[in-house]
Design an enzyme around this catalytic site. Structure first.
Site, PDB file in Angstrom:
ATOM      1  N   SER A 242     -33.357  20.756 -32.390  1.00 51.09           N
ATOM      2  CA  SER A 242     -34.461  20.856 -31.433  1.00 51.09           C
ATOM      3  C   SER A 242     -34.008  20.685 -29.986  1.00 51.09           C
ATOM      4  O   SER A 242     -34.673  21.161 -29.060  1.00 51.09           O
ATOM      5  CB  SER A 242     -35.505  19.780 -31.743  1.00 51.09           C
ATOM      6  OG  SER A 242     -34.987  18.478 -31.477  1.00 51.09           O
ATOM      7  N   ASN A 243     -32.918  19.960 -29.772  1.00 51.56           N
ATOM      8  CA  ASN A 243     -32.424  19.590 -28.444  1.00 51.56           C
ATOM      9  C   ASN A 243     -33.352  18.608 -27.728  1.00 51.56           C
ATOM     10  O   ASN A 243     -33.273  18.441 -26.518  1.00 51.56           O
ATOM     11  CB  ASN A 243     -32.181  20.806 -27.557  1.00 51.56           C
ATOM     12  CG  ASN A 243     -31.170  20.529 -26.450  1.00 51.56           C
ATOM     13  OD1 ASN A 243     -30.138  19.907 -26.685  1.00 51.56           O
ATOM     14  ND2 ASN A 243     -31.456  20.984 -25.241  1.00 51.56           N
TER      15      ASN A 243
END
Length: 287
Positions: A242-243
């Site tokens: 997802s970062n």
């Protein structure tokens, strides 16, 4: 020690359209805990992003496992990473640390016991360890079965191919190759990633298309063709992350977390999504 403001990012919202399978794994997040300061050489920390904050995002997205990546802000201080892994627990969490060429083996043993399974290589501004030190780091981590997580601007991949081919352990090409700005899916530089994937020890991470895209979400139509080609070519060595908490973009460009997961609906078939979200992370990280 400077006081870091509490989180103001949105943690809740509509669930993604993608129904995640059991064991779904987020292979790339960063955490910023109270009591840990940004180190010289790294960016400042605008606000906290704790385990408790992420658990709300994790529940919203229907994820069970997570890989915590050492942020650039902390440089060589892996303390917050190790504390995060302890809080999360070994059944659901692994870590990617920053390892210097002179890190003592005893430290690596301790980090391995804590759940670290990779070393971060960052050839972009703020990175603590670059490809210049990559092979020295690889020699240290190889006995532990760890991998390298390598990030660079894919437009300049020709500068890195020779060094990447010398890597003997597993390694991840991060952020879909991070072509800034994006190139066509048939570009020779994408061909170079295909060639690296064909060598057997390279992995691809679908992550943070918003950082490179010039067209934006939710479709990321300039990054998507690259991702689709690479996923179709090597679904057995593709990961997703997802970062979160998206510190690389200003708040005005902050992406929706569900949108980051839903790109897989267009970029990967259902059987491939099972591999990307569950089987591949389990194999690489030992879940």
């Amino acid at each position: 020690m400077a006081l870091i403001p509490d989180n103001t990012r949105p943690l809740d919202g509509p669930k993604p359209a993608l129904a995640t399978p059991p064991g779904a794994t987020d292979c790339h997040i960063h955490l910023y805990l109270p009591g840990y300061s940004a180190q010289p050489g790294g960016p400042q920390i605008p606000e906290l992003a704790t385990v408790e904050h992420y658990r709300r995002v994790q529940e919203r997205l229907g994820l069970e496992r997570v890989v915590v990546t050492q942020p650039n802000a902390y440089q060589f201080d892996n303390g917050a990473l190790l504390e995060s892994l302890k809080i999360l627990g070994p059944s659901v969490a692994r870590g990617v640390a920053v390892v210097s060429p002179d890190t003592p083996v005893q430290k690596l043993e301790e980090w391995h016991a804590a759940g670290v399974r990779g070393a971060r290589i960052m050839n972009l501004p703020g990175g603590a360890v670059t490809t210049e030190q990559m092979h020295a780091v690889e020699r240290l981590i190889r006995p532990f079965g760890w991998h390298l997580m390598v990030q660079f601007n894919g437009r300049y991949i020709d500068d890195y191919v020779a060094d990447l081919k010398r890597i003997e352990c597993d390694y991840i090409i991060d952020h879909i190759g991070k072509f800034m700005p994006p190139v066509g899916a048939d570009d020779p530089r994408v061909d170079a990633i295909v060639e690296l994937l064909d060598r057997g020890n390279a992995w691809l991470k679908i992550c943070a298309g918003y950082e490179a895209s010039q067209l934006g979400g939710p479709d990321y139509e300039d990054v998507g063709p690259i991702a689709k080609r690479l996923v179709a070519h090597a679904p057995e060595r593709t990961l997703w992350g997802s970062n979160w908490p998206h510190v690389g973009v200003p708040r005005s460009e902050y992406p929706d977390d569900a949108e980051q997961l839903d790109v897989l609906l267009a970029w990967a078939s259902e059987p491939f999504r099972q591999k990307i979200l569950v089987e591949n992370p389990a194999r690489l990280y030992g879940f």
